[in-house]
Design a protein around this motif. Structure first.
Motif, mmCIF file in Angstrom:
data_model
loop_
_atom_site.group_PDB
_atom_site.id
_atom_site.type_symbol
_atom_site.label_atom_id
_atom_site.label_comp_id
_atom_site.label_asym_id
_atom_site.label_seq_id
_atom_site.Cartn_x
_atom_site.Cartn_y
_atom_site.Cartn_z
ATOM 1 N N GLY A 166 0.823 -1.104 0.067
ATOM 2 C CA GLY A 166 0.343 0.048 -0.047
ATOM 3 C C GLY A 166 0.810 1.153 -0.019
ATOM 4 N N TYR A 167 1.860 1.315 0.722
ATOM 5 C CA TYR A 167 3.024 2.466 0.771
ATOM 6 C C TYR A 167 3.530 2.671 -0.545
ATOM 7 N N ALA A 169 2.173 1.732 -3.557
ATOM 8 C CA ALA A 169 1.321 1.956 -4.602
ATOM 9 C C ALA A 169 0.690 3.623 -4.345
ATOM 10 N N ALA A 170 0.718 3.935 -3.256
ATOM 11 C CA ALA A 170 0.391 5.298 -2.878
ATOM 12 C C ALA A 170 1.363 6.197 -3.056
ATOM 13 N N HIS A 172 4.174 7.198 -1.224
ATOM 14 C CA HIS A 172 4.640 7.619 0.129
ATOM 15 C C HIS A 172 6.176 8.035 0.139
#
Length: 301
Positions: A166-167, A169-170, A172
């Motif tokens: 998730g990190y 893909a986002a 960050h």
């Protein structure tokens, strides 16, 4: 038959009567020539004179009363014998061997069922993992996280992989990465230049005027106590001293003999920053001081 003869006949029958539980089984017709005795549950045929002797004894022990007449138990006439099921006395009046009671089986101690693990939904588990990893100063193993959160290690591993994905893909500026057998948050490589600039600029921050004055007093009066520095500057310098110590420009160097107060001096980093070999290379301070500086110092004590 007279009554007296009848009583004698009954007495003889009672004396010769054998209870059923003590009688030996009669051998079959075809095995009459080979009488058998019981020895601890095993049967063996008898041969020779023993066979004829036992056969004769067996015949003499059988009751010989008239048909239809009651036969008294063995022992004295008219006495009753306790049934075989009663413990304590045998049919002949003697004490029988008491059968030991069966020892009770030890009860198995059933272990208490383990307490169920706290139920955490995915959102709460994700937040708990992020909070722990944020304060961790080294990679944390999955087993450690599983013990702390009381969750299966498989679920912890799956959630960590999901958080890391998730990190990424986002987009960050940090990432969750596996390293040294555990998991830890790292800044991304593409932002290393900004992080380096921030760190270097933070180390090269200019000192305030109060810090420069305090550092000068320490450099020229070392070793010196905080109270002496405050007297020279005319203000409390505890906070400034802590700042100089944290920057590595000033350090403690023992205590004063009379008062026990801490003494401070400059460090090698101070000389390195100023390009000096020792404090003896400091420029003279006298040209910059007023003529009555000593009188002012004595008055402030």
């Amino acid at each position: 038959m007279s009554d007296e003869e009848r009583r004698d006949s009954l007495a003889d029958q009672a004396a010769a009567w054998v209870p059923p539980w003590e009688r030996r089984p009669e051998p079959p017709a075809d095995a009459a020539a080979e009488p058998v005795i019981e020895d601890l549950g095993e049967k063996r045929p008898l041969e020779g004179p023993e066979a004829s002797t036992i056969s004769t004894e067996s015949a003499s022990e059988r009751p010989s009363g008239d048909a239809g007449e009651p036969v008294a138990p063995s022992g004295e006439a008219g006495e009753s014998v306790a049934p075989s099921g009663e413990a304590g006395e045998s049919a002949e009046g003697g004490e029988a061997a008491r059968v030991p009671d069966r020892a009770p089986r030890p009860r198995r101690r059933v272990p208490a069922p383990p307490e169920p693990a706290p139920v955490l939904d995915d959102a709460e588990l994700r937040g708990a993992l992020e909070a722990i990893l944020l304060v961790a100063d080294e990679p944390v193993a999955e087993a450690t996280l599983a013990d702390v959160l009381e969750q299966p290690a498989e679920r912890i591993a799956a959630m960590l992989a999901e958080i890391a994905a998730g990190y990424t893909a986002a987009g960050h500026g940090f990432e969750l990465r596996r390293a040294a057998g555990g998991w830890r948050l790292y800044t991304r490589q593409e932002y290393a230049g900004y992080v380096e600039r921030f760190v270097l600029d933070g180390q090269s921050v200019r000192l305030t005027q109060a810090a420069l004055e305090t550092l000068a007093v320490v450099a020229y009066k070392q070793p010196v106590t905080r109270s002496r520095i405050s007297a020279i500057r005319g203000v409390n310098c505890d906070g400034v001293i802590r700042t100089l110590v944290s920057r590595g420009l000033v350090e403690e160097c023992g205590t004063e003999t009379e008062s026990g107060a801490h003494l401070y001096r400059t460090t090698s980093l101070f000389l390195e920053k100023l390009g000096l070999d020792s404090v003896a290379d400091l420029p003279p301070l006298a040209p910059f001081l007023p003529d009555d500086v000593e009188d002012l110092a004595d008055a402030s004590r």
